[in-house]
Design a protein around this motif. Structure first.
Motif, PDB file in Angstrom:
ATOM      1  N   ASP A 194      -4.738   0.242  15.153  1.00 50.79           N
ATOM      2  CA  ASP A 194      -6.087   0.075  14.614  1.00 50.79           C
ATOM      3  C   ASP A 194      -6.226   0.412  13.133  1.00 50.79           C
ATOM      4  OD1 ASP A 194      -7.107  -0.636  17.168  1.00 50.79           O
ATOM      5  OD2 ASP A 194      -7.129   1.481  17.716  1.00 50.79           O
ATOM      6  N   VAL A 195      -5.343   1.253  12.621  1.00 53.14           N
ATOM      7  CA  VAL A 195      -5.426   1.673  11.221  1.00 53.14           C
ATOM      8  C   VAL A 195      -4.041   1.877  10.639  1.00 53.14           C
ATOM      9  CG1 VAL A 195      -7.677   2.836  11.370  1.00 53.14           C
ATOM     10  CG2 VAL A 195      -5.606   4.124  11.813  1.00 53.14           C
ATOM     11  N   ILE A 196      -4.004   1.859   9.323  1.00 54.01           N
ATOM     12  CA  ILE A 196      -2.842   2.323   8.563  1.00 54.01           C
ATOM     13  C   ILE A 196      -3.311   3.591   7.882  1.00 54.01           C
ATOM     14  CG2 ILE A 196      -1.278   1.867   6.638  1.00 54.01           C
ATOM     15  CD1 ILE A 196      -1.702  -1.142   7.193  1.00 54.01           C
ATOM     16  N   ILE A 197      -2.554   4.668   8.041  1.00 54.59           N
ATOM     17  CA  ILE A 197      -2.938   5.885   7.342  1.00 54.59           C
ATOM     18  C   ILE A 197      -1.972   6.121   6.190  1.00 54.59           C
ATOM     19  CG2 ILE A 197      -4.179   6.985   9.235  1.00 54.59           C
ATOM     20  CD1 ILE A 197      -1.698   8.738   9.705  1.00 54.59           C
ATOM     21  N   LEU A 198      -2.542   6.572   5.098  1.00 56.38           N
ATOM     22  CA  LEU A 198      -1.795   6.920   3.900  1.00 56.38           C
ATOM     23  C   LEU A 198      -1.927   8.431   3.778  1.00 56.38           C
ATOM     24  CD1 LEU A 198      -3.453   4.135   1.749  1.00 56.38           C
ATOM     25  CD2 LEU A 198      -1.274   3.985   2.941  1.00 56.38           C
ATOM     26  N   ARG A 199      -0.860   9.141   4.104  1.00 51.72           N
ATOM     27  CA  ARG A 199      -0.911  10.601   4.204  1.00 51.72           C
ATOM     28  C   ARG A 199      -0.644  11.249   2.846  1.00 51.72           C
ATOM     29  NH1 ARG A 199       2.524  13.074   8.543  1.00 51.72           N
ATOM     30  NH2 ARG A 199       0.729  14.403   8.935  1.00 51.72           N
ATOM     31  N   GLN A 200      -1.687  11.848   2.254  1.00 50.13           N
ATOM     32  CA  GLN A 200      -1.506  12.613   1.022  1.00 50.13           C
ATOM     33  C   GLN A 200      -0.904  13.972   1.351  1.00 50.13           C
ATOM     34  OE1 GLN A 200      -4.801  12.661  -1.794  1.00 50.13           O
ATOM     35  NE2 GLN A 200      -5.770  11.036  -0.598  1.00 50.13           N
ATOM     36  N   THR A 201      -1.351  14.560   2.449  1.00 46.81           N
ATOM     37  CA  THR A 201      -0.820  15.814   2.977  1.00 46.81           C
ATOM     38  C   THR A 201      -0.842  15.686   4.498  1.00 46.81           C
ATOM     39  OG1 THR A 201      -2.936  16.976   3.239  1.00 46.81           O
ATOM     40  CG2 THR A 201      -1.875  17.112   1.065  1.00 46.81           C
ATOM     41  N   ASP A 202      -0.451  16.753   5.186  1.00 49.24           N
ATOM     42  CA  ASP A 202      -0.511  16.726   6.650  1.00 49.24           C
ATOM     43  C   ASP A 202      -1.943  16.531   7.150  1.00 49.24           C
ATOM     44  OD1 ASP A 202       2.207  17.119   6.846  1.00 49.24           O
ATOM     45  OD2 ASP A 202       2.044  19.289   7.159  1.00 49.24           O
ATOM     46  N   LEU A 203      -2.925  17.023   6.405  1.00 53.39           N
ATOM     47  CA  LEU A 203      -4.313  16.954   6.854  1.00 53.39           C
ATOM     48  C   LEU A 203      -5.177  15.948   6.107  1.00 53.39           C
ATOM     49  CD1 LEU A 203      -5.038  20.771   7.296  1.00 53.39           C
ATOM     50  CD2 LEU A 203      -4.485  19.095   9.066  1.00 53.39           C
ATOM     51  N   LEU A 204      -4.776  15.560   4.908  1.00 53.19           N
ATOM     52  CA  LEU A 204      -5.596  14.666   4.091  1.00 53.19           C
ATOM     53  C   LEU A 204      -5.003  13.264   4.098  1.00 53.19           C
ATOM     54  CD1 LEU A 204      -7.959  14.305   2.129  1.00 53.19           C
ATOM     55  CD2 LEU A 204      -6.428  15.014   0.287  1.00 53.19           C
ATOM     56  N   VAL A 205      -5.791  12.325   4.618  1.00 51.77           N
ATOM     57  CA  VAL A 205      -5.317  10.946   4.694  1.00 51.77           C
ATOM     58  C   VAL A 205      -6.381   9.990   4.169  1.00 51.77           C
ATOM     59  CG1 VAL A 205      -3.875  11.414   6.721  1.00 51.77           C
ATOM     60  CG2 VAL A 205      -6.163  10.505   7.051  1.00 51.77           C
ATOM     61  N   ASN A 206      -5.916   8.867   3.683  1.00 51.20           N
ATOM     62  CA  ASN A 206      -6.746   7.703   3.431  1.00 51.20           C
ATOM     63  C   ASN A 206      -6.377   6.719   4.523  1.00 51.20           C
ATOM     64  OD1 ASN A 206      -5.840   8.798   0.533  1.00 51.20           O
ATOM     65  ND2 ASN A 206      -7.952   8.071   0.437  1.00 51.20           N
ATOM     66  N   PHE A 207      -7.310   5.853   4.869  1.00 46.78           N
ATOM     67  CA  PHE A 207      -6.984   4.901   5.930  1.00 46.78           C
ATOM     68  C   PHE A 207      -7.514   3.519   5.601  1.00 46.78           C
ATOM     69  CE2 PHE A 207     -11.045   6.753   7.132  1.00 46.78           C
ATOM     70  CZ  PHE A 207     -11.795   5.656   7.523  1.00 46.78           C
TER      71      PHE A 207
END
Length: 165
Positions: free
Chosen positions: A134-147
């Motif tokens: 359903d999404v692609i996540i772009l992980r900046q950190t373990d907890l911070l993502v863009n999607f």
């Protein structure tokens, strides 16, 4: 260069949160936290079984190690079950998630533009890029993502995202 514009939905945030949790579970740190204490408890059970007359050492070791695996598994599963409620609360509280956003990407990187601002990232800024159904996540950190919701992308756009975990 590719571009899409969208307004994130609560379901997008839930899907991104679930995918990020699964990506975190696959990390070496979580595997170590899962297996290492189990091995330590099993060894401790093995060595303490004899002096304390607890029973056969292999059985006590298996019970001690298994106990940790069971407890940690329950903790992980409980966290997974609470993802939708946490994501709904996050979506309600974080007003920026309601903004119409334009995402533009190329082989060099990706940018996010909304009424609140403009952010540019090189692909190397992300510790991981994980594709889900359903999404692609772009992980900046373990907890911070863009999607990026995959419902927005045609097959060419989907293939243009770097695939690195």
């Amino acid at each position: 260069m590719h571009s899409v514009t969208f307004e994130p939905t609560q379901d997008d945030v839930i899907a991104a949160s679930r995918l990020n949790y699964r990506a975190t579970l696959r990390s070496g740190r979580v595997v170590r936290a899962y297996l290492l204490p189990s091995a330590v408890l099993a060894l401790l059970g093995w060595f303490l079984a004899g002096p304390w007359s607890l029973g056969p050492a292999p059985l006590i070791a298996a019970l001690a190690g298994g106990y940790w695996l069971l407890v940690f598994s329950l903790i992980l599963w409980t966290n997974y079950l609470f993802i939708p409620s946490r994501a709904r609360r996050n979506f309600a509280q974080q007003r920026a998630l309601h903004d119409r956003t334009t995402i533009t990407w190329s082989p060099a990187g990706i940018s996010f533009v909304s009424e609140r601002g403009h952010t540019n990232f090189a692909w190397t800024d992300f510790i991981g890029i994980v594709r889900g159904r359903d999404v692609i996540i772009l992980r900046q950190t373990d907890l911070l993502v863009n999607f990026v919701p995959t419902r927005l992308l045609d097959s060419e756009q989907l293939d243009s995202f770097p695939a690195r975990v």
